[in-house]
Design a protein around this motif. Sequence first.
Motif, PDB file in Angstrom:
ATOM      1  N   LEU B 300       0.839  -1.193   0.000  1.00 14.08           N
ATOM      2  CA  LEU B 300       0.000   0.000   0.000  1.00 14.08           C
ATOM      3  C   LEU B 300       0.875   1.245   0.000  1.00 14.08           C
ATOM      4  N   ASP B 301       1.179   1.734  -1.177  1.00 10.45           N
ATOM      5  CA  ASP B 301       1.749   3.075  -1.310  1.00 10.45           C
ATOM      6  C   ASP B 301       1.153   3.676  -2.582  1.00 10.45           C
ATOM      7  N   TYR B 302       1.336   4.971  -2.774  1.00 11.06           N
ATOM      8  CA  TYR B 302       0.618   5.635  -3.879  1.00 11.06           C
ATOM      9  C   TYR B 302       0.921   5.001  -5.235  1.00 11.06           C
ATOM     10  N   GLY B 303       2.224   4.758  -5.492  1.00 15.17           N
ATOM     11  CA  GLY B 303       2.628   4.248  -6.799  1.00 15.17           C
ATOM     12  C   GLY B 303       2.100   2.851  -7.067  1.00 15.17           C
ATOM     13  N   SER B 304       2.207   1.964  -6.085  1.00 15.00           N
ATOM     14  CA  SER B 304       1.808   0.567  -6.295  1.00 15.00           C
ATOM     15  C   SER B 304       0.307   0.460  -6.544  1.00 15.00           C
ATOM     16  N   VAL B 305      -0.492   1.210  -5.788  1.00 13.18           N
ATOM     17  CA  VAL B 305      -1.945   1.135  -5.981  1.00 13.18           C
ATOM     18  C   VAL B 305      -2.318   1.756  -7.329  1.00 13.18           C
ATOM     19  N   HIS B 306      -1.623   2.791  -7.697  1.00 10.19           N
ATOM     20  CA  HIS B 306      -1.866   3.410  -9.005  1.00 10.19           C
ATOM     21  C   HIS B 306      -1.628   2.402 -10.129  1.00 10.19           C
ATOM     22  N   ARG B 307      -0.585   1.601  -9.984  1.00  6.72           N
ATOM     23  CA  ARG B 307      -0.287   0.606 -11.020  1.00  6.72           C
ATOM     24  C   ARG B 307      -1.343  -0.491 -11.097  1.00  6.72           C
ATOM     25  N   LEU B 308      -2.180  -0.613 -10.067  1.00  7.62           N
ATOM     26  CA  LEU B 308      -3.303  -1.556 -10.137  1.00  7.62           C
ATOM     27  C   LEU B 308      -4.521  -0.924 -10.819  1.00  7.62           C
ATOM     28  N   GLY B 309      -4.357   0.298 -11.323  1.00  5.36           N
ATOM     29  CA  GLY B 309      -5.463   0.966 -12.000  1.00  5.36           C
ATOM     30  C   GLY B 309      -6.401   1.671 -11.036  1.00  5.36           C
ATOM     31  N   ALA B 310      -5.920   1.972  -9.839  1.00  4.14           N
ATOM     32  CA  ALA B 310      -6.758   2.659  -8.845  1.00  4.14           C
ATOM     33  C   ALA B 310      -5.904   3.713  -8.146  1.00  4.14           C
ATOM     34  N   GLU B 311      -6.419   4.285  -7.076  1.00  3.22           N
ATOM     35  CA  GLU B 311      -5.653   5.265  -6.308  1.00  3.22           C
ATOM     36  C   GLU B 311      -5.773   4.919  -4.826  1.00  3.22           C
ATOM     37  N   LEU B 312      -4.762   5.318  -4.055  1.00 10.92           N
ATOM     38  CA  LEU B 312      -4.827   5.068  -2.615  1.00 10.92           C
ATOM     39  C   LEU B 312      -5.580   6.188  -1.900  1.00 10.92           C
ATOM     40  N   GLY B 313      -5.573   7.387  -2.480  1.00 18.42           N
ATOM     41  CA  GLY B 313      -6.340   8.500  -1.906  1.00 18.42           C
ATOM     42  C   GLY B 313      -6.055   8.692  -0.437  1.00 18.42           C
ATOM     43  N   SER B 314      -7.090   8.749   0.366  1.00 21.72           N
ATOM     44  CA  SER B 314      -6.885   8.925   1.805  1.00 21.72           C
ATOM     45  C   SER B 314      -6.832   7.570   2.515  1.00 21.72           C
ATOM     46  N   ALA B 315      -6.618   6.491   1.755  1.00 21.09           N
ATOM     47  CA  ALA B 315      -6.457   5.132   2.309  1.00 21.09           C
ATOM     48  C   ALA B 315      -7.682   4.670   3.087  1.00 21.09           C
ATOM     49  N   SER B 316      -8.844   4.821   2.475  1.00 21.36           N
ATOM     50  CA  SER B 316     -10.083   4.333   3.066  1.00 21.36           C
ATOM     51  C   SER B 316     -10.420   3.021   2.376  1.00 21.36           C
ATOM     52  N   VAL B 317      -9.956   1.939   2.967  1.00 18.06           N
ATOM     53  CA  VAL B 317     -10.006   0.636   2.303  1.00 18.06           C
ATOM     54  C   VAL B 317     -11.331  -0.067   2.623  1.00 18.06           C
ATOM     55  N   ILE B 318     -12.181  -0.168   1.605  1.00 23.58           N
ATOM     56  CA  ILE B 318     -13.467  -0.840   1.773  1.00 23.58           C
ATOM     57  C   ILE B 318     -13.365  -2.225   1.147  1.00 23.58           C
ATOM     58  N   VAL B 319     -13.647  -3.243   1.941  1.00 23.75           N
ATOM     59  CA  VAL B 319     -13.464  -4.625   1.497  1.00 23.75           C
ATOM     60  C   VAL B 319     -14.806  -5.222   1.072  1.00 23.75           C
ATOM     61  N   LEU B 320     -14.813  -5.829  -0.109  1.00 22.10           N
ATOM     62  CA  LEU B 320     -16.029  -6.433  -0.650  1.00 22.10           C
ATOM     63  C   LEU B 320     -15.810  -7.939  -0.781  1.00 22.10           C
ATOM     64  N   ASP B 321     -16.749  -8.743  -0.313  1.00 18.65           N
ATOM     65  CA  ASP B 321     -16.595 -10.189  -0.454  1.00 18.65           C
ATOM     66  C   ASP B 321     -17.610 -10.723  -1.453  1.00 18.65           C
ATOM     67  N   GLU B 322     -17.611 -12.055  -1.602  1.00 22.19           N
ATOM     68  CA  GLU B 322     -18.450 -12.661  -2.639  1.00 22.19           C
ATOM     69  C   GLU B 322     -19.951 -12.473  -2.392  1.00 22.19           C
TER      70      GLU B 322
END
Lengths: 165, 418
Positions: B300-322
Amino acid sequence: MTLIEKYPQEVKQILARYPQDQKRSAVMPLLYLAQRENGFVHRRDMKDIGAMLDITETDVASLVGFYSLYHDEPAGRLRIQVCTDLSCALRGADDFLAALCESLGVEPGGTTPDGLVTVEPVMCLAACDKAPLFQVQTGAGLEYHERMTIEKTLEWIESRKEAAS
Amino acid sequence: MTHILLRHRDIPDLDKLAVYEKQGGFKALKKVVTGMRPEAVTQLVMDSGLRGRGGAGFPTGRKWMFVDKNNWPHYVVVNADESEPGTFKDREILESNPLQFLEGVAIAAFAVEAHTAYIYLRGEFWPIAAELDKRIAAMEKAGYLGKRVFGTDYTLKVHTHLGAGAYICGEETALLESLEGKRGQPRIRPPFPPVSGLYGKPTVVNNVETLTNLPPIINNGADWYKSLGTADTVGVKIFCLSGRVRKPGNYELPFGITFRELIYEHGGGIIDGVPIKAIMAAGASSALILADDQTLDTPLDYGSVHRLGAELGSASVIVLDETVRLDWLIDKTMTFFKHESCGKCTPCRDGSFWMKHLTERIRDGNGSAEDVKLLDSVARQMQGKCLCALGEFSTQAVVSSIEKFPGDFGIKRKVSAS
Ligand SMILES: Cc1cc2nc3c(=O)[nH]c(=O)nc-3n(C[C@H](O)[C@H](O)[C@H](O)COP(=O)(O)O)c2cc1C
Ligand code: SF4
Ligand code: FES
């Protein structure tokens, strides 16, 4: 009574926070002051605030319309605002709202016939790890009730009713 | 671990002045006000690599350097509007470690030579504002704020100001409009606030968490701060973990921990052990990230999350399951964005209206494949055309859900999501 007659100290303190040539900045805190007693802003207070800050009544009214925490009409004395936004909804907030409304016999956004309780869904309240939760705007202020159940909520409403009667 | 920002979790009663003083409180402010030039403070913060924690990640010291020295007075405005769904970190700081935050406000104000600072809090935080007012008064009495800070010539008045329920006021120029007593609608930029901000004067807008980093940085130095985190993003961050995890909450951790560590070690994994499906790393404004092994092992850093096609922003991680259906999810996010669009520009005002109309129909099972296509095209047409980032944010979950999880919209997956 005008706002300044009613709350002379507070009006003065509010105005002192902003540069003298930027009085308009005081409009939001003054609207909160106007809303304190009855939970909504009366037309004559809008006029009054406009006159104090050298802006038109229409300007003031448009702010009341723009910002969702200002109200221009009365609601139940307990305004229960349930967060049903994304993170809370992922932890059962929609079901909580539906069950609460059913128990109270109101539609979301509606007020009980005794005029005491209004229940409405609202957007994120920055307490997303504590769902289901609601905030209550009372005349006196604002309370948070976190990790709630329907039973606890109904008990709490009853205790408020008793306190009020 | 010991906390740098959420220090109140290690030290009881840290919100009390006497306790905070005993724990080294106001040492940084004293050092700065009595012994440093404002430019030196700015340089130190620049060297520390601190970036804004409000979402955009702009280098804090660099922002301060842009403050126009030919236009006075200067202002510091704190962004305590915290309204992004999934974000609840500033609240914890303000409630439980308010003095470190206020010390940070004073350090920033000294660095940019401001004598007035406003703390703009979302309206629902009014009990927090009332507590801050008391603490500001106590700090004035103790000589940490107000006239003659630490007996020097430096004067600083700090005021709280409440918003009134509008997410858009978190956008810094809308916030300034609101603070001026107007409708909270974004300004056209440039000019940026450090050149022309509050009342047309040079203004630094910083987030609560950003400022709370300042006292430890001053006390321990730029090199110490840079030793935390990754080369891409230095320092520590409060990750707001919410959604379908067992232990949602704030976790202060160095940048660079992986999604897996955050969700499974700290967050206790998914409720009922259901498989994870997707992650939103920056609250409701995020593009969805497919939660495969590669994602889970991403730091979790700005560059790595950006490379996943998203942004880290203010790091508000919402987890979605099946168990989470994405047609339901994007209707939720669109409910929010339609409600919060300020209406100033047409693409966002009309686009959010139409998107919400379509997401509702699709969620209720009344949408056709054509509706899904139309929704996708409305969202894509908005991109790049909105006056502020809110419009862009509103398209992220919609476009990424349809692209990466077409099955949730009754469409067969054509190409596998990368
Ligand atoms: C729609 C929108 C909402 C925002 N909401 C917030 C917020 O609630 N808090 C915040 O600090 N920044 C928010 N921001 C980011 C601010 O515009 C700004 O970048 C930030 O306050 C700068 O402070 P920082 O450099 O310390 O992060 C938002 C931006 C946008 C576009
Ligand atoms: S993009 Fe949306 S929120 Fe931003 S200025 Fe336009 S209408 Fe307002
Ligand atoms: S989503 Fe409900 S408090 Fe944030």
